[in-house]
Each structure stands twice: as structure tokens, then as C-alpha cells.
Design an enzyme around this catalytic site. Sequence first.
Site, PDB file in Angstrom:
ATOM      1  N   HIS A  70       0.830  -1.209   0.000  1.00 24.58           N
ATOM      2  CA  HIS A  70       0.000   0.000   0.000  1.00 24.58           C
ATOM      3  C   HIS A  70       0.861   1.255   0.000  1.00 24.58           C
ATOM      4  O   HIS A  70       0.491   2.250  -0.622  1.00 24.58           O
ATOM      5  CB  HIS A  70      -0.946  -0.011   1.199  1.00 24.58           C
ATOM      6  CG  HIS A  70      -2.136  -0.903   0.997  1.00 24.58           C
ATOM      7  ND1 HIS A  70      -3.406  -0.530   1.331  1.00 24.58           N
ATOM      8  CD2 HIS A  70      -2.242  -2.155   0.480  1.00 24.58           C
ATOM      9  CE1 HIS A  70      -4.254  -1.509   1.037  1.00 24.58           C
ATOM     10  NE2 HIS A  70      -3.556  -2.510   0.530  1.00 24.58           N
ATOM     11  N   ASP A  71       1.989   1.222   0.684  1.00 24.16           N
ATOM     12  CA  ASP A  71       2.882   2.380   0.684  1.00 24.16           C
ATOM     13  C   ASP A  71       3.484   2.608  -0.698  1.00 24.16           C
ATOM     14  O   ASP A  71       3.480   3.721  -1.214  1.00 24.16           O
ATOM     15  CB  ASP A  71       3.996   2.193   1.716  1.00 24.16           C
ATOM     16  CG  ASP A  71       4.922   3.399   1.773  1.00 24.16           C
ATOM     17  OD1 ASP A  71       4.413   4.529   1.920  1.00 24.16           O
ATOM     18  OD2 ASP A  71       6.146   3.208   1.672  1.00 24.16           O
ATOM     19  N   VAL A  74       1.302   4.126  -3.616  1.00 25.14           N
ATOM     20  CA  VAL A  74       0.840   5.506  -3.466  1.00 25.14           C
ATOM     21  C   VAL A  74       2.093   6.374  -3.330  1.00 25.14           C
ATOM     22  O   VAL A  74       2.733   6.380  -2.291  1.00 25.14           O
ATOM     23  CB  VAL A  74      -0.071   5.655  -2.222  1.00 25.14           C
ATOM     24  CG1 VAL A  74      -0.472   7.102  -2.018  1.00 25.14           C
ATOM     25  CG2 VAL A  74      -1.304   4.777  -2.369  1.00 25.14           C
ATOM     26  N   GLY A  76       5.068   5.962  -4.312  1.00 22.28           N
ATOM     27  CA  GLY A  76       6.339   5.258  -4.171  1.00 22.28           C
ATOM     28  C   GLY A  76       6.607   4.790  -2.755  1.00 22.28           C
ATOM     29  O   GLY A  76       5.859   5.069  -1.826  1.00 22.28           O
ATOM     30  N   ASP A  78       7.921   5.373   0.183  1.00 18.43           N
ATOM     31  CA  ASP A  78       8.459   6.503   0.938  1.00 18.43           C
ATOM     32  C   ASP A  78       7.997   6.560   2.390  1.00 18.43           C
ATOM     33  O   ASP A  78       8.223   7.549   3.077  1.00 18.43           O
ATOM     34  CB  ASP A  78       8.097   7.813   0.244  1.00 18.43           C
ATOM     35  CG  ASP A  78       6.592   8.068   0.197  1.00 18.43           C
ATOM     36  OD1 ASP A  78       5.815   7.174   0.608  1.00 18.43           O
ATOM     37  OD2 ASP A  78       6.195   9.153  -0.253  1.00 18.43           O
ATOM     38  N   SER A  80       5.149   7.037   3.520  1.00 21.22           N
ATOM     39  CA  SER A  80       4.085   8.021   3.763  1.00 21.22           C
ATOM     40  C   SER A  80       2.863   7.369   4.403  1.00 21.22           C
ATOM     41  O   SER A  80       2.044   8.051   5.011  1.00 21.22           O
ATOM     42  CB  SER A  80       3.705   8.745   2.461  1.00 21.22           C
ATOM     43  OG  SER A  80       3.371   7.822   1.447  1.00 21.22           O
ATOM     44  N   PRO A 162      -6.817  -1.573  -3.622  1.00 21.92           N
ATOM     45  CA  PRO A 162      -7.980  -2.423  -3.339  1.00 21.92           C
ATOM     46  C   PRO A 162      -8.286  -2.408  -1.847  1.00 21.92           C
ATOM     47  O   PRO A 162      -7.384  -2.270  -1.023  1.00 21.92           O
ATOM     48  CB  PRO A 162      -7.516  -3.811  -3.781  1.00 21.92           C
ATOM     49  CG  PRO A 162      -6.031  -3.762  -3.677  1.00 21.92           C
ATOM     50  CD  PRO A 162      -5.632  -2.338  -3.961  1.00 21.92           C
TER      51      PRO A 162
END
Length: 193
Positions: A70-71, A74, A76, A78, A80, A162
Amino acid sequence: MKGAYTNPRFFLAMTVMLAMAAALVQAQGTRVGFYARTCPRAESIVRSAVQSHFRSNPNIAPGLLRMHFHDCFVQGCDASILIDGPNTEKTGPPNRLLRGYEVIDDAKTQLEAACPGVVSCADILTLAARDSVFLTRGINWAVPTGRRDGRVSLASDTTILPGFRESIDFKSKSSPPLVSTLKTLLLSLEDTP
């Protein structure tokens, strides 16, 4: 019905995509052994933290892999996904039930004690995902490190992911955002298992 996260094909597909994402970050100045001089125990500290949590809860392994997926999809790889606050990626609908934050926090605490301010959260998450695959009898691979942490995290960016109940059928064309993201990584549906 067998869950998507227990399906060996799912883990293979995720591992292939993460390995390809790791290859793509080479252009960002990453390399195997990035912390060899500044924090030589970085990888062993992360592995130890993952192993400790895995021993008490083996379900943490797919959680860490999913969090990394998931990181990376979105903005790359990073970290976030780890940023707290209202309307961050962490609060986006597909991410609300992610597991494994405590593993990353534990590894970060240990790394800060050993080498303050050196190892990025992006690298901790990437190493933890690799180690979780290995602990579940998957492959092991050398991870290029040296990523920098992202500073922007928007819940609205998670719409391409997803949900936790959605099937991840890479042969299906019913997930246009995911297909579009795969194309940006130079993958096609034919490249997936």
C-alpha cells in the site's frame, strides 16, 4: 473460500511486484549496503524486531507485506503510509485495517538507540516486508536501501488501492486503478502470475 492473503499466488505476485519496485528505486540512489558504515546493524535490528513480533503473532507477516504494498503504490516506497494525522494515507479506506505499525515503531525505536537519525522509515518498512516474506518460508533477497521518507501523505491518494475485502485478481480487468498503476510500473497483466 480461501482468502487472498493466504493464497500462494498472491504472495508470489506481491513478492514479484515488490522486487520490481526495489529495482525501480535504484534510480533514486539506493544500493545494497547503504548503511554499512553509518549503521552496520540496521538490517539485523529490523529483522530481529520482525522476528520477535512474528513469534508472538505470525499473522503480522502478511500485514507488513500488505502495508509495504500500500505504501509503494501511493507515491512510491516513501513510508508516507506511516504519517499520522487527519486525511493521511493511514486514514484512507483501504488502509484503515492495516496491521504492523507496532513492528515498524519497535524497529525504529531500536534503530534510533543504535544510530540516531540515520535509517529512514521507508527503508525500515521495506526491510520489514522482505523479512516477513522470508519468515513465512518465502524467498530472501538483498534490499537496496537509502530511500528517503516522504513528507506528503493524502488519504485521497489511496483510491487506487484495493480494499481489504476486495479480491486481487490480476487477470481481471475489473480493477482499473490497479491496472493503471501496474502500467506506470511498466507491468502488464501478462507479467503477473
